[in-house]
Scaffold this active site. Structure first.
Site, PDB file in Angstrom:
ATOM      1  CD  GLU A 108     -10.381 -30.983  30.133  1.00 17.53           C
ATOM      2  OE1 GLU A 108      -8.808 -31.990  29.646  1.00 17.53           O
ATOM      3  OE2 GLU A 108     -10.979 -31.813  30.686  1.00 17.53           O
ATOM      4  CG  ASP A 109     -14.394 -31.491  27.788  1.00 17.51           C
ATOM      5  OD1 ASP A 109     -13.342 -30.851  28.208  1.00 17.51           O
ATOM      6  OD2 ASP A 109     -15.126 -32.308  27.973  1.00 17.51           O
TER       7      ASP A 109
END
Length: 748
Positions: free
Chosen positions: A108-109
């Site tokens: 996600e990051d």
């Protein structure tokens, strides 16, 4: 979650020691090599060297991926995944879970795709990371619908691999430990979500330590002043009771030594949120809760638990009815222990839990302890099977739920298992939430048993289906072929499984009944034009379905049966004499110059057994023999009124909405009638009235008495009769009673 929580920079809450701080000797500006080596040393206690190397490699991969990202405290972002891995290592989780913890924010990051993780670390770890990432994308703002949708995702992720939720719980725990730097509003939102969803899930998975920490941290974030006040009061009380506490502890330890029983005795602290809940829910003062002294005795094997119980019962007298054996009958989340309450020295109450080391591990780490005791199959299978059973039930709820809000409502009930234990006639034990009824029990046995249930025996006596069950009762379900769930059950069932299955069945039953009614209504219209549905060209049917934006004729018929579309309008369209109108309720747009319905047509016959889409109006209570009309109510189907009902005055001339009906010659069932009886006040007259009704083979649904003056009373009765002939026989019998002055059938 995700960037909204763990991804944001922040500082730990004041006075809270984070997992990362606990295990990190120093914070290095240029890298975290020292910390991963310290972590690797911890893992040597239970993991193989090659497994530790894989965890180490996952850490360095995450460190590189998160390079340049920091937390609000200024620490490198990688401190967060490392802290999450520490929490899982406390539970002795397997190396794949620890690798997933290290990598849980990578997809996600940092934009690294799942495929890259498959190449680097294998399919299993990549699936775990992907599962956690999907949960991390959940935003949980204030919209209940969004929260419910996201909870469904969590349920599916849990069902695929339970380790996904364990990594997510550890991630949430570290986020809760470091809430301090967030804005108060966001802090409260996250804390509320933790108390409502994550703490109950941890509890349901048997992870007591995690659940209580979630509750205390959530309580502190939601109500900081209340939390601080109780914390200081507990500390003061602990100091005042220290001497007596030590005396009781010594007497218990000496008792075990005298009897030659191996075991260690320890004081047990009540957690802050638990105290707060007892003060609020049970209306207890703080001193009442703290006046109970709590201890735990840990022994070597289950047999010793019972011997210790006997020894301490000879030392202090037990409270009657306060002994619980959760070893023989474990809780739904796998918890095992013996519980007893004693009259201690000076009459103080002492609560004692007796359990083995394995049971202690299970009580604290629940499903996570599956990986600790994987060599001892009997421990795993008991608890793991329970968790799998629960998750299977969660998926069943999801499939049957009408929408995500209904699903979360049902699951929340099952997340708070304050259980009763019920026996089947063959001696099998069923765990049900407190307050469950025989209908809940029937659905817990099997969905088909619930659907065909008509009555029950509790401890061999006939009992109402709505009666709450108590632990130790034996319940036998009486079934009948062709029986089906009663909508009234929804008013008393407790379990999510019963509620969702009843709704699911009724929804499908309603759909099939609305199709049948729609077909009858459409055939009636087509008959007035000397044709039928079978004679309509296929091209006409396809065109009408296209105009109505529907794929199947069944859906159109169901819409007619539910009163959402007018059979007359659909019939005219099928005959290609009606202009195309793209509206569900096109009756209002029908041209004035249309052919009237044939007056020679036969009225639709009502049997009284049409089910959910045909109902009888409560304003006039029609019964077989009364002249009747049907009114099509949007979404409800057809409501049957008496022909002269005043509530139909406005709609009586609307050919599209109302239709003339007749009673079928084979009509069956009982119908409700409201009667007003004026009678002279005499002793026993109401009993005579009730007896007279019973003798006329009718039943009373409701009775109310209004005293007009000292001499006359007015009784209003709601009774069930078969038809007008039965009603006239009943009225004749009531008139024959000596005190009866007048009897009237009420309409409107």
């Amino acid at each position: 979650m995700g960037r909204s929580m763990s991804g944001q920079t922040r500082t730990p809450a004041k006075g809270v020691e984070t997992s990362a701080e606990r295990f990190q000797p120093e914070h290095l500006a240029g890298g975290m090599g020292t910390d991963i080596e310290a972590f690797a040393e911890r893992l040597e206690n239970y993991l193989e060297p090659d497994q530790i190397n894989l965890v180490r490699r996952a850490y360095y991969y995450a460190e590189q991926a998160h390079d340049g990202q920091t937390r609000r405290s200024g620490e490198a972002y990688v401190t967060h995944p490392l802290a999450v891995a520490h929490i899982l290592a406390d539970m002795h989780m397997d190396h794949q879970s620890l690798m997933a913890a290290m990598l849980h924010d990578v997809i996600e990051d940092t934009g690294i795709p799942k495929d890259a993780l498959v190449t680097q670390f294998g399919e299993t770890v990549a699936e775990l990371v992907d599962g956690v990432s999907k949960l991390t994308q959940m935003t949980f703002e204030t919209k209940a619908e969004a929260q419910a949708e996201n909870f469904q995702k969590m349920a599916l992720a849990m069902a695929r691999d339970i380790r996904v939720i364990l990594v997510k719980l550890a991630d949430r725990l570290h986020n809760m430990r470091t809430l301090g730097a967030l804005a108060p509003e966001k802090r409260r939102r996250i804390a509320k979500e933790t108390l409502e969803i994550y703490a109950p899930i941890a509890n349901r998975l048997g992870m007591h330590s995690l659940s209580t920490e979630f509750e205390d941290l959530g309580f502190k974030a939601m109500h900081p002043m209340r939390s601080d006040l109780i914390h200081r009061a507990v500390r003061a009380a602990r100091g005042n009771r220290k001497e007596l506490l030590n005396k009781i502890l010594d007497s218990l330890q000496n008792c075990l030594e005298r009897e030659g029983l191996p075991g260690k005795v320890m004081g047990r602290e009540k957690h802050l949120f638990g105290i707060y809940q007892k003060m609020r829910g049970k209306r207890k003062a703080f001193h009442e809760i703290m006046d109970v002294y709590a201890f735990r005795i840990i022994v070597d094997k289950p047999d010793t638990c019972y011997r210790v119980l006997g020894a301490i019962h000879s030392l202090y007298k037990p409270f009657p009815g306060r002994f619980k054996d959760y070893i023989a009958i474990p809780k739904a989340n796998g918890y095992q222990s013996l519980h007893t309450t004693l009259f201690g020295m000076h009459g103080v109450p002492i609560e004692i839990q007796i359990r083995t080391e394995e049971m202690e591990e299970m009580a604290n780490n629940g499903i996570a302890a599956h990986w600790v005791y994987k060599s001892k199959d009997e421990v795993i299978n008991g608890h793991h099977a329970r968790t799998r059973q629960w998750l299977k039930g969660v998926l069943e709820l999801q499939q049957n739920a009408g929408n995500s809000l209904e699903f979360i409502e049902n699951v929340k009930i099952d997340l708070f298992p304050d259980e009763v234990y019920i026996f089947t006639p063959k001696g099998r034990i069923m765990e049900l939430p407190k307050g469950s009824t025989p209908v809940d029990f029937a659905y817990a046995v099997h969905t088909d048993v619930g659907n065909s249930c008509i009555a029950c025996r509790v401890n061999r006596r006939l009992a109402p289906l709505s009666e709450p069950l108590e632990s130790g009762q034996t319940v036998e379900v009486i079934r009948a072929p062709g029986a089906r769930p009663n909508p009234a059950w929804l008013s008393f069932v407790i379990t999510g499984k019963a509620r969702s299955n009843i709704r699911h069945f009724l929804k499908h039953q309603r759909h099939s009944e609305s199709i049948a009614l729609g077909e009858r209504l459409l055939d009636k219209v087509l008959a007035s034009f000397d044709t039928n549905l079978g004679a309509i060209p296929e091209s006409n049917i396809k065109q009408v379905l296209k105009d109505c934006k529907m794929e199947l004729m069944e859906d159109l018929l169901a819409d007619i049966g539910l009163g959402n579309r007018m059979a007359y309008v659909v019939g005219r369209r099928l005959l290609a004499t009606e202009p195309t109108v793209d509206s569900a309720d096109s009756a209002s747009k029908k041209p004035a110059a249309t052919e009237p319905e044939s007056t020679a047509e036969k009225p639709l016959a009502i049997r009284g057994t049409e089910g959910l889409v045909v109902s009888f109006a409560r304003c006039c209570n029609p019964i077989p023999g009364d002249p009747i009309v049907g009114y099509l109510s949007s979404g409800k189907g057809m409501v049957i009124h008496q022909e002269n009902c005043s509530n139909l005055a406005e709609n009586r001339h609307s050919n599209e909405k109302t239709l003339h009906l007749t009673w079928d010659k084979d009509v069956s069932g009982e119908f409700t009638v409201e009667l007003k009886v004026e009678l002279v006040n005499e002793r026993g007259i109401i009993a005579q009235l009730a007896t007279g009704i019973t003798m006329a083979d009718a039943s009373i649904d409701k009775i109310s008495v209004d005293e007009r003056d000292g001499r006359v009373s007015v009784v209003q009765l709601v009774v069930r009769v078969r038809d007008r002939l039965h009603l006239s026989q009943l009225i004749k019998r009531i008139r024959a009673l000596s005190g009866v002055m007048r009897i009237t059938r009420l309409k409107n």
